[in-house]
Design a protein around this motif. Structure first.
Motif, PDB file in Angstrom:
ATOM      1  N   ARG A  55      12.516   4.191  10.386  1.00  0.00           N
ATOM      2  CA  ARG A  55      12.992   4.900   8.986  1.00  0.00           C
ATOM      3  C   ARG A  55      13.167   6.394   9.613  1.00  0.00           C
ATOM      4  O   ARG A  55      13.034   6.697  10.795  1.00  0.00           O
ATOM      5  CB  ARG A  55      11.373   5.053   8.276  1.00  0.00           C
ATOM      6  N   LEU A  56      14.154   7.409   8.950  1.00  0.00           N
ATOM      7  CA  LEU A  56      14.233   8.479   9.169  1.00  0.00           C
ATOM      8  C   LEU A  56      13.095   9.229   9.673  1.00  0.00           C
ATOM      9  O   LEU A  56      13.001  10.302  10.887  1.00  0.00           O
ATOM     10  CB  LEU A  56      14.863   9.023   8.010  1.00  0.00           C
ATOM     11  N   SER A  57      12.178   9.344   8.540  1.00  0.00           N
ATOM     12  CA  SER A  57      10.973   9.949   8.437  1.00  0.00           C
ATOM     13  C   SER A  57      10.158   9.644  10.033  1.00  0.00           C
ATOM     14  O   SER A  57       9.735  10.929  10.591  1.00  0.00           O
ATOM     15  CB  SER A  57      10.047   9.618   7.529  1.00  0.00           C
ATOM     16  N   HIS A  91      21.318  11.841  20.587  1.00  0.00           N
ATOM     17  CA  HIS A  91      21.863  11.098  19.882  1.00  0.00           C
ATOM     18  C   HIS A  91      21.527   9.896  20.680  1.00  0.00           C
ATOM     19  O   HIS A  91      21.107   8.382  19.848  1.00  0.00           O
ATOM     20  CB  HIS A  91      23.301  11.197  20.201  1.00  0.00           C
ATOM     21  N   SER A  92      21.448   8.905  22.019  1.00  0.00           N
ATOM     22  CA  SER A  92      20.379   8.594  23.148  1.00  0.00           C
ATOM     23  C   SER A  92      19.844   8.467  22.996  1.00  0.00           C
ATOM     24  O   SER A  92      19.177   6.693  22.326  1.00  0.00           O
ATOM     25  CB  SER A  92      21.363   9.284  24.612  1.00  0.00           C
ATOM     26  N   LEU A  93      18.686   9.025  21.713  1.00  0.00           N
ATOM     27  CA  LEU A  93      16.905   8.568  22.137  1.00  0.00           C
ATOM     28  C   LEU A  93      17.425   7.794  20.689  1.00  0.00           C
ATOM     29  O   LEU A  93      16.151   6.871  20.430  1.00  0.00           O
ATOM     30  CB  LEU A  93      16.218   9.665  21.866  1.00  0.00           C
ATOM     31  N   ILE A  94      18.131   8.348  19.337  1.00  0.00           N
ATOM     32  CA  ILE A  94      18.053   7.458  17.983  1.00  0.00           C
ATOM     33  C   ILE A  94      18.723   6.004  18.562  1.00  0.00           C
ATOM     34  O   ILE A  94      18.052   5.038  18.046  1.00  0.00           O
ATOM     35  CB  ILE A  94      18.905   8.316  16.911  1.00  0.00           C
ATOM     36  N   LEU A  95      19.431   5.781  19.023  1.00  0.00           N
ATOM     37  CA  LEU A  95      20.610   4.505  18.986  1.00  0.00           C
ATOM     38  C   LEU A  95      19.030   3.789  20.456  1.00  0.00           C
ATOM     39  O   LEU A  95      19.141   2.893  19.584  1.00  0.00           O
ATOM     40  CB  LEU A  95      21.773   4.535  19.861  1.00  0.00           C
ATOM     41  N   LEU A 148      18.210  15.983  11.672  1.00  0.00           N
ATOM     42  CA  LEU A 148      18.643  14.281  12.035  1.00  0.00           C
ATOM     43  C   LEU A 148      19.578  13.765  11.039  1.00  0.00           C
ATOM     44  O   LEU A 148      19.940  12.784  11.268  1.00  0.00           O
ATOM     45  CB  LEU A 148      16.789  13.565  11.902  1.00  0.00           C
ATOM     46  N   ARG A 149      19.715  13.696  10.035  1.00  0.00           N
ATOM     47  CA  ARG A 149      20.235  13.438   9.366  1.00  0.00           C
ATOM     48  C   ARG A 149      21.792  13.630   9.451  1.00  0.00           C
ATOM     49  O   ARG A 149      23.047  12.881   9.422  1.00  0.00           O
ATOM     50  CB  ARG A 149      20.478  14.186   7.793  1.00  0.00           C
ATOM     51  N   HIS A 155      19.128   3.025   2.428  1.00  0.00           N
ATOM     52  CA  HIS A 155      18.254   4.212   2.276  1.00  0.00           C
ATOM     53  C   HIS A 155      16.591   4.081   2.729  1.00  0.00           C
ATOM     54  O   HIS A 155      16.032   3.395   3.229  1.00  0.00           O
ATOM     55  CB  HIS A 155      17.507   3.768   0.665  1.00  0.00           C
ATOM     56  N   GLY A 156      16.949   5.757   3.123  1.00  0.00           N
ATOM     57  CA  GLY A 156      15.763   6.317   3.471  1.00  0.00           C
ATOM     58  C   GLY A 156      15.159   6.126   5.704  1.00  0.00           C
ATOM     59  O   GLY A 156      14.155   5.943   5.872  1.00  0.00           O
ATOM     60  N   GLY A 157      16.318   5.212   6.076  1.00  0.00           N
ATOM     61  CA  GLY A 157      16.630   4.429   6.896  1.00  0.00           C
ATOM     62  C   GLY A 157      17.594   4.688   7.811  1.00  0.00           C
ATOM     63  O   GLY A 157      18.922   4.371   7.313  1.00  0.00           O
TER      64      GLY A 157
END
Length: 351
Positions: A21-23, A7-11, A36-37, A53-55
């Motif tokens: 983008r999520l990919s 979570h920390s890395l995502i933020l 990830l989702r 959408h997508g991200g």
């Protein structure tokens, strides 16, 4: 890697890049798209990021202009839709879903499993791999204990369509929308009773819908003071002559004057074969078909119970978009839509 670390890395990535983008995130973090989702949905429900959408993007700061990219509620969402068939019953459900998705600015991607459990899973895996934002899911059969692990691991917002989320069952925590087939079957029984029929029978092909139709027929007969209706199970591996002979026996020896027949295709076949055996419909036996796919095209035209298929599709899309845009904070819903009875030529008072 712990959940908190992910979570920390995502933020951190979203703050540095404002939108990602999520990919790309999945590849950089070395995690699956499903994982990830799930992380993104959790963070979105806390207001720490916004799903598009997508991200994902940063949420706008109080008093500041919105960050680039549309909010999730207006994004071009992609909805994966799994159905067991595109030829009977489900075309109208699909059409309703497409209409509602278009109104919401979303896109439907269709997958068909042909009533095969393994194909259910394979098709859903591909839809998720292709990046759908949510699923409209009609498994080939009613979810049971064999579905627990699969359903729990989907990792995207999901709405069950024309499958009941039974209490304490593996799908009970999912949003769900379905026709109330027990009520539909009751309507057929009540119609025959109001015409004066006292001895009716159920003729049904085994399907995920059949248990609810049977429950409605039995409960309706009991509530209306009838004996429990006998049931003939349609076995398509069995010679047709035997099946027709069983129905003839009920009509000519056991005093049955009314039939509830699931589904339309079997009802049409039965009408044709009863006619060849000299049984006139409706003067000798009345018939109510279930599904109303092609019942009006028979001769005589068939009285039929019509589930609200198009409305099921429309409601399912509305429910899923609500879940995708509001996340886990939205209350869950189980929605049952009532079928209607369409009276035609195949039902009349018993002579």
């Amino acid at each position: 890697m712990s959940v908190e670390h992910r979570h920390s890395l995502i933020l951190r990535q979203v703050r540095e890049r404002r939108s990602v983008r999520l990919s790309e995130l999945a590849e950089e973090l070395g995690v699956s798209a499903v994982t990830l989702r799930r992380d993104v949905e959790h963070l979105a429900t806390q207001g720490l990021l916004v799903r598009v959408h997508g991200g994902v993007t940063l949420p706008p700061s109080p008093g500041a202009d919105p960050v680039p990219g549309p909010p999730a509620s207006a994004a071009k969402l992609t909805v994966g839709m799994l159905v067991p068939s595109a030829h009977y019953y489900y075309p109208e459900v699909i059409k309703g879903a497409q209409e509602q998705a278009a109104r919401a600015g979303a896109r439907i991607v269709l997958a068909i499993s042909r009533y095969e459990d393994d194909e259910d899973r394979a098709q859903v895996r591909q839809l998720i791999k292709d990046g759908v934002d949510g699923l409209l899911l009609t498994p080939s059969r009613q979810p049971d204990e064999s579905h627990v692990e699969w359903l729990a691991g989907l990792g995207v917002p999901t709405v069950l369509v024309e499958r009941r989320a039974e209490l304490a069952g593996p799908a009970s925590m999912f949003d769900a929308v379905a026709s109330d087939h027990a009520h539909g079957a009751y309507l057929g029984v009540r119609h025959l009773a109001e015409l004066g029929h006292r001895r009716i029978a159920l003729v049904a092909y085994p399907s995920p819908t059949t248990p609810r139709i049977r429950a409605g027929v039995v409960a309706g007969a009991r509530a209306l003071g009838m004996d429990r209706p006998p049931e003939i199970v349609v076995d398509r591996a069995r010679p047709l002559d035997g099946f027709v002979a069983d129905v003839l026996r009920l009509v000519r020896e056991d005093g049955v004057t009314g039939l509830i027949v699931h589904n339309d295709e079997d009802a049409l076949s039965l009408v044709r074969n009863l006619g060849a055996a000299g049984v006139h419909i409706p003067s000798e036996v009345s018939l109510v078909a279930y599904d109303d796919e092609v019942a009006s095209l028979c001769s005589p035209s068939l009285t039929a119970v019509a589930p609200p298929k198009g409305e099921v599709g429309r409601c399912a899309v509305t429910m899923l978009i609500r879940r995708m845009t509001q996340g886990a904070s939205a209350p869950g819903r189980h929605l049952a839509l009532l079928p209607e009875l369409r009276v035609r030529e195949s039902s009349a008072a018993p002579r």
